[in-house]
Design a protein around this motif. Structure first.
Motif, PDB file in Angstrom:
ATOM      1  N   ALA A  36       1.437   4.962  -2.965  1.00 24.33           N
ATOM      2  CA  ALA A  36       2.697   4.462  -2.407  1.00 24.33           C
ATOM      3  C   ALA A  36       2.632   2.951  -2.267  1.00 24.33           C
ATOM      4  N   ASN A  37       3.764   2.378  -1.919  1.00 25.10           N
ATOM      5  CA  ASN A  37       3.859   0.931  -1.761  1.00 25.10           C
ATOM      6  C   ASN A  37       4.645   0.598  -0.502  1.00 25.10           C
ATOM      7  N   PRO A  38       4.118   1.001   0.673  1.00 26.75           N
ATOM      8  CA  PRO A  38       4.861   0.790   1.920  1.00 26.75           C
ATOM      9  C   PRO A  38       4.978  -0.686   2.272  1.00 26.75           C
ATOM     10  N   SER A  39       5.996  -1.020   3.025  1.00 30.18           N
ATOM     11  CA  SER A  39       6.181  -2.403   3.467  1.00 30.18           C
ATOM     12  C   SER A  39       5.033  -2.818   4.374  1.00 30.18           C
ATOM     13  N   GLY A  40       4.726  -4.111   4.356  1.00 29.32           N
ATOM     14  CA  GLY A  40       3.698  -4.640   5.234  1.00 29.32           C
ATOM     15  C   GLY A  40       4.146  -4.613   6.684  1.00 29.32           C
ATOM     16  N   ARG A  41       3.204  -4.678   7.572  1.00 28.81           N
ATOM     17  CA  ARG A  41       3.514  -4.528   9.000  1.00 28.81           C
ATOM     18  C   ARG A  41       4.274  -5.714   9.579  1.00 28.81           C
ATOM     19  N   PHE A  42       4.349  -6.827   8.876  1.00 28.69           N
ATOM     20  CA  PHE A  42       5.053  -7.996   9.395  1.00 28.69           C
ATOM     21  C   PHE A  42       6.493  -8.078   8.896  1.00 28.69           C
ATOM     22  N   GLU A  43       6.894  -7.133   8.046  1.00 29.32           N
ATOM     23  CA  GLU A  43       8.231  -7.185   7.471  1.00 29.32           C
ATOM     24  C   GLU A  43       9.270  -6.679   8.477  1.00 29.32           C
ATOM     25  N   ALA A  44      10.447  -7.305   8.478  1.00 27.54           N
ATOM     26  CA  ALA A  44      11.499  -6.913   9.408  1.00 27.54           C
ATOM     27  C   ALA A  44      12.133  -5.583   9.016  1.00 27.54           C
ATOM     28  N   ALA A  45      12.111  -5.277   7.716  1.00 26.07           N
ATOM     29  CA  ALA A  45      12.699  -4.025   7.234  1.00 26.07           C
ATOM     30  C   ALA A  45      11.664  -3.255   6.442  1.00 26.07           C
ATOM     31  N   HIS A  46      11.772  -1.943   6.470  1.00 25.61           N
ATOM     32  CA  HIS A  46      10.885  -1.074   5.704  1.00 25.61           C
ATOM     33  C   HIS A  46      11.698  -0.391   4.616  1.00 25.61           C
ATOM     34  N   HIS A 109      -2.981  -8.022   2.490  1.00 20.94           N
ATOM     35  CA  HIS A 109      -1.852  -8.392   1.639  1.00 20.94           C
ATOM     36  C   HIS A 109      -0.571  -8.544   2.446  1.00 20.94           C
ATOM     37  N   ALA A 110      -0.531  -7.952   3.623  1.00 22.70           N
ATOM     38  CA  ALA A 110       0.661  -8.086   4.469  1.00 22.70           C
ATOM     39  C   ALA A 110       0.858  -9.527   4.915  1.00 22.70           C
ATOM     40  N   TYR A 111      -0.213 -10.325   4.945  1.00 23.87           N
ATOM     41  CA  TYR A 111      -0.100 -11.718   5.387  1.00 23.87           C
ATOM     42  C   TYR A 111       0.680 -12.579   4.390  1.00 23.87           C
ATOM     43  N   VAL A 112       0.827 -12.111   3.144  1.00 22.33           N
ATOM     44  CA  VAL A 112       1.599 -12.875   2.164  1.00 22.33           C
ATOM     45  C   VAL A 112       2.888 -12.136   1.813  1.00 22.33           C
ATOM     46  N   GLY A 113       3.337 -11.252   2.717  1.00 28.90           N
ATOM     47  CA  GLY A 113       4.606 -10.574   2.541  1.00 28.90           C
ATOM     48  C   GLY A 113       4.610  -9.502   1.467  1.00 28.90           C
ATOM     49  N   LEU A 114       3.434  -8.963   1.149  1.00 28.83           N
ATOM     50  CA  LEU A 114       3.331  -7.923   0.130  1.00 28.83           C
ATOM     51  C   LEU A 114       2.772  -6.641   0.726  1.00 28.83           C
ATOM     52  N   SER A 115       2.876  -5.581  -0.028  1.00 27.70           N
ATOM     53  CA  SER A 115       2.430  -4.281   0.462  1.00 27.70           C
ATOM     54  C   SER A 115       0.924  -4.110   0.301  1.00 27.70           C
ATOM     55  N   PRO A 116       0.278  -3.493   1.293  1.00 31.53           N
ATOM     56  CA  PRO A 116      -1.141  -3.137   1.146  1.00 31.53           C
ATOM     57  C   PRO A 116      -1.350  -1.999   0.150  1.00 31.53           C
ATOM     58  N   GLY A 117      -0.246  -1.382  -0.294  1.00 29.41           N
ATOM     59  CA  GLY A 117      -0.343  -0.295  -1.248  1.00 29.41           C
ATOM     60  C   GLY A 117      -0.479  -0.792  -2.670  1.00 29.41           C
ATOM     61  N   LEU A 118       0.479  -0.446  -3.508  1.00 29.20           N
ATOM     62  CA  LEU A 118       0.381  -0.799  -4.927  1.00 29.20           C
ATOM     63  C   LEU A 118       0.454  -2.304  -5.172  1.00 29.20           C
ATOM     64  N   ASP A 119       1.133  -3.055  -4.301  1.00 29.57           N
ATOM     65  CA  ASP A 119       1.156  -4.516  -4.457  1.00 29.57           C
ATOM     66  C   ASP A 119      -0.261  -5.093  -4.442  1.00 29.57           C
ATOM     67  N   PHE A 120      -1.130  -4.528  -3.603  1.00 27.56           N
ATOM     68  CA  PHE A 120      -2.489  -5.054  -3.458  1.00 27.56           C
ATOM     69  C   PHE A 120      -3.254  -5.033  -4.775  1.00 27.56           C
ATOM     70  N   GLU A 121      -2.955  -4.054  -5.613  1.00 28.38           N
ATOM     71  CA  GLU A 121      -3.697  -3.932  -6.869  1.00 28.38           C
ATOM     72  C   GLU A 121      -2.907  -4.381  -8.090  1.00 28.38           C
ATOM     73  N   THR A 122      -1.652  -4.780  -7.901  1.00 28.62           N
ATOM     74  CA  THR A 122      -0.846  -5.222  -9.039  1.00 28.62           C
ATOM     75  C   THR A 122      -0.332  -6.654  -8.896  1.00 28.62           C
ATOM     76  N   LYS A 123      -0.271  -7.188  -7.688  1.00 32.19           N
ATOM     77  CA  LYS A 123       0.182  -8.564  -7.467  1.00 32.19           C
ATOM     78  C   LYS A 123      -1.003  -9.362  -6.922  1.00 32.19           C
ATOM     79  N   LEU A 124      -1.668 -10.053  -7.819  1.00 32.37           N
ATOM     80  CA  LEU A 124      -2.935 -10.706  -7.507  1.00 32.37           C
ATOM     81  C   LEU A 124      -2.783 -12.222  -7.511  1.00 32.37           C
ATOM     82  N   PHE A 125      -3.733 -12.889  -6.854  1.00 33.72           N
ATOM     83  CA  PHE A 125      -3.744 -14.349  -6.779  1.00 33.72           C
ATOM     84  C   PHE A 125      -5.141 -14.862  -7.127  1.00 33.72           C
TER      85      PHE A 125
END
Length: 374
Positions: A36-46, A109-125
């Motif tokens: 899954a790709n849940p919203s990060g804990r700092f996001e205002a909307a899920h 990954h939540a610290y950069v506004g991304l999901s700890p789910g699939l974003d963590f392994e597909t959106k890299l820096f």
């Protein structure tokens, strides 16, 4: 498959599924670890996905890896944790393409506004100018050398290292400064840098820790889909050891009722290939990782989910995670004690030393050509 925006999702008591089952479709995340790709804990909307029957063919297109530059102001991260053996570390990359579902770094990954789910392994820096940044930090007046841990959060030898070579640039600087470094990886790509590592090893300036989660390639593919095959990691231990580079094997994470029966086999296989130290880490589920791992179990091993999580909580004071210093890596209670006892007996039987070797710091020097940086 449109998104809807809502507050945090409510999970029915007793439900085996912890996250929306259709986020995203399995066909689009083939070869990825998270389900899954849940919203990060700092996001205002899920955000939550649902199928309204209008999904096009592109909904099943595989997720692509995106790599972006990160212009960091410094490279070395400091910590004051009393239960780890280093006070500074370097992570050349943010996020990790290996996709290990259990990775404790996912919540970052939540610290950069991304999901700890699939974003963590597909959106890299990747960190731009890492070598130059490190040279400046090591050349600073008053810098006192101590072992730098390389790859404590994300793997420094994940697939994108082949192109970006940030880890290689960091090691080249450390060789020039004769600075001690401890490397943590689960990739055989580390063998590429055997020339630099041999140079450091000759002066007692390096140790490589290779993580082996399981010897079962089917389980490995599900847990850590883009990490190298377990045999390749063992081969890397052998190659590094043959070159005179000290290697530690880390049996990690130990997952109750899933891979814990392999502990002795992993330590034995690594010892046969020359590993000189061994350690273990019990599964840790901080923050979003609790739901992510539960959801993974619901998809892959639904019959084991409740039992596994009951043992995890029994080793974490009844919680999914206990961050207490001294026990967060190994847990407490009967199950954790059993794993520690098995670890102690296996090390004794296989001849692993109880005391870990320390790296030298007395050879550190600032090369004279560094003056040109200023």
């Amino acid at each position: 498959m449109p998104d809807t925006i809502s507050g945090p999702s409510q999970i029915a008591p007793g439900s085996s599924r912890r996250l929306p089952a259709m986020t995203p479709r399995p066909s689009s995340r083939r070869g990825r670890g998270a389900t899954a790709n849940p919203s990060g804990r700092f996001e205002a909307a899920h955000r939550e996905s649902f199928d309204d029957g209008w999904s096009g063919s592109d909904e099943t297109a595989p997720l692509r890896t995106e790599v972006r530059p990160e212009h960091a102001r410094s490279l070395i991260t400091r910590n004051t944790s009393p239960d780890i053996s280093f006070d500074r570390s370097i992570n050349p990359y943010r996020g990790c393409e290996h996709g290990c579902v259990y990775c404790f770094a996912r919540p970052n990954h939540a610290y950069v506004g991304l999901s700890p789910g699939l974003d963590f392994e597909t959106k890299l820096f990747w960190k731009v100018d890492a070598g130059t940044l490190l040279q400046r930090e090591l050349s600073a007046p008053g810098y006192s050398p101590a072992t730098i841990a390389l790859g404590t959060a994300t793997d420094p030898y994940q697939p994108i290292e082949r192109e970006h070579r940030v880890t290689r640039a960091v090691l080249e600087v450390l060789v020039r400064f004769r600075h001690p470094v401890g490397i943590v990886t689960k990739s055989n790509l580390v063998v590429r840098d055997i020339d630099l590592l041999t140079d450091l090893a000759q002066d007692g300036l390096v140790k490589v820790a290779i993580s082996v989660t399981t010897l079962d390639p089917i389980l490995a593919r599900r847990l850590e889909p883009r990490a190298p095959h377990p045999q390749k990691r063992l081969d890397a231990i052998g190659a590094l050891s043959a070159a005179g580079i000290p290697v530690m094997v880390i049996a990690a994470p130990i997952i109750p009722s899933l891979n814990d029966h392999e502990l002795e086999a992993i330590l034995t296989a690594a010892r046969e290939r020359g590993a000189v130290e061994a350690s273990h880490v019990l599964l840790r589920l901080p923050l979003e990782l609790d739901d992510l791992v539960n959801d993974w179990f619901a998809e892959h091993y639904p019959g084991r989910q409740r039992h596994v999580m009951s043992l995890v909580r029994a080793a974490r004071s009844g919680k999914a995670y206990d961050a207490a210093f001294g026990t967060r890596m190994t847990g407490t209670g009967a199950y954790a004690d059993l794993i520690r006892q098995r670890m102690r007996l296996a090390r004794l039987r296989l001849g692993y030393p109880e005391v870990r070797r320390r790296l030298r710091t007395d050879l550190f020097r600032v090369p004279t050509d560094q003056l040109n940086l200023f």
